[in-house]
Design a protein around this motif. Sequence first.
Motif, PDB file in Angstrom:
ATOM      1  N   VAL A 110       0.847  -1.199   0.000  1.00  0.00           N
ATOM      2  CA  VAL A 110       0.000   0.000   0.000  1.00  0.00           C
ATOM      3  C   VAL A 110       0.883   1.249   0.000  1.00  0.00           C
ATOM      4  CG1 VAL A 110      -1.786   1.277   1.256  1.00  0.00           C
ATOM      5  CG2 VAL A 110      -1.898  -1.222   1.144  1.00  0.00           C
ATOM      6  N   VAL A 131      -7.312   5.303   1.170  1.00  0.00           N
ATOM      7  CA  VAL A 131      -6.810   4.112   1.894  1.00  0.00           C
ATOM      8  C   VAL A 131      -7.699   3.826   3.100  1.00  0.00           C
ATOM      9  CG1 VAL A 131      -4.869   3.204   3.250  1.00  0.00           C
ATOM     10  CG2 VAL A 131      -4.441   4.374   1.090  1.00  0.00           C
ATOM     11  N   PRO A 137      -6.141  -4.377   1.498  1.00  0.00           N
ATOM     12  CA  PRO A 137      -4.947  -3.829   0.843  1.00  0.00           C
ATOM     13  C   PRO A 137      -4.932  -4.026  -0.667  1.00  0.00           C
ATOM     14  CG  PRO A 137      -4.336  -5.441   2.556  1.00  0.00           C
ATOM     15  CD  PRO A 137      -5.832  -5.393   2.507  1.00  0.00           C
ATOM     16  N   VAL A 141      -4.439  -0.996  -3.207  1.00  0.00           N
ATOM     17  CA  VAL A 141      -3.296  -0.942  -4.133  1.00  0.00           C
ATOM     18  C   VAL A 141      -3.760  -0.718  -5.567  1.00  0.00           C
ATOM     19  CG1 VAL A 141      -1.465  -2.339  -5.174  1.00  0.00           C
ATOM     20  CG2 VAL A 141      -1.733  -2.300  -2.698  1.00  0.00           C
TER      21      VAL A 141
END
Lengths: 235, 207
Positions: A110, A131, A137, A141
């Motif tokens: 990340v 985020v 994750p 990403v």
Amino acid sequence: MNRFNWRAIILGAALLVGGSTPVLAQNQDRPALDAGQLQDRLDQETIARLMQIARRAQQSGVPPQLIRQKVMEGVSKGVRGGRLVRAIEDYARRLGQARNLLGAGARPEVLDAAAQAAEHNVPSSRIRSFVAANRDPRRAVVGLRTIGELRDAGVPTDPAVRAVQAAIDRGVSGERLLSLSAAVRRRVRQGESPGEALRAIAGDSRPGVRQAPSRDRPRDRSGSDRPRTTPRDRG
Amino acid sequence: MTMDPRLQAWLDGDIDFEALPETLRGEAEAWSELLEDVRTHAVAGAPLGATARVMEAVQADAAGGAGARLAAWTTWLVRPRAVRISPLAAAAAIALVAWSVTQFALSPIGTGSLDDRVYVQFLISAPEARTVALAGDFNEWDPTIQLDDPDGDGLWSARVALEPGVHEYMFVIDGSEWRPDPNALSYTNDGFGQQNSVLAVTPVDET
């Protein structure tokens, strides 16, 4: 609670701390770079400078494996000397900024994606909120990478973030998300503005606005006769 | 054997010792000593669960055969019981579980279980190439994965198991020329003046 239970809890806590500290420290205390691995491929001065960058990055909380990975990439590609040092220095600096932005709990992949998004001028506040909104994750990403690529294609930040978040919420696969920026670029080459192109492809994701059909909307790549790298099946 | 009702009444506390006739007082004193002895030495009751175990054994014996043995096993499996464990052993067990959890949670990139991996078919058209290799963040950019062109038509391929997630990669032609995948979904600046190809691997159960 009686004395027996308190003693067991205290002992358990002591063993837990003792046992897990080496694990917790494993990533932080392990040298970011193995000088021996670079010895026969780089000169001593370059190795020393890379070790220094890696150490500094590690001390500021950057996961060492990211620096190691980038160094190995550069070395394998034949990048040497000052050019390699500058690239690693720049990468470490961007990772440090991402680490400061997202905190110690952010996963390495990340941080890497956040650093790339920042490189494409995605504002820090939008990276942080994206985020925070995408705890998985993998989604964070692929989402950050796509937003960065859309920014690079000229799409303003707000529509880029909105379109990507809407696609993630609809369960669009990572493959299809990644293909979004390429589709935007194709339409831009045909004369559309980046914002128009994104609207046409992804639909307007503002609340209450229906998604328009589009032949360029990211879709599976079946039907193409060109050789493509394709995920096949479970290993 | 029967007991004199007056002695029984004294034992029950219904009458005083003095109310007993002289002939029964010796026997009463013997009873008194015996009861005192029992009170003094019998400090522990039957072991925990003894009654239940005795009853199970009696029932199983009464039922007999395989059904009885199965019933006894089932009862043994489901019956709650007190487990005695030293504080040190309990703490060590807790620490072991916690350590396993931290190990799993802190596993670095690229250490997912083999079951999560997805086979990816890498393909590139390179009729002029003598060798084609693959390098990426999944093998520390070491171009050791060789692509094959068995029929010599210039179409090189390799099947590689990758963990779900986003991966960057490039092809290496004839050991020295780094070339991005012309058909990649996306590209990213590698920081060294080239473009890495980008691939997203979706877990099979999410496709």
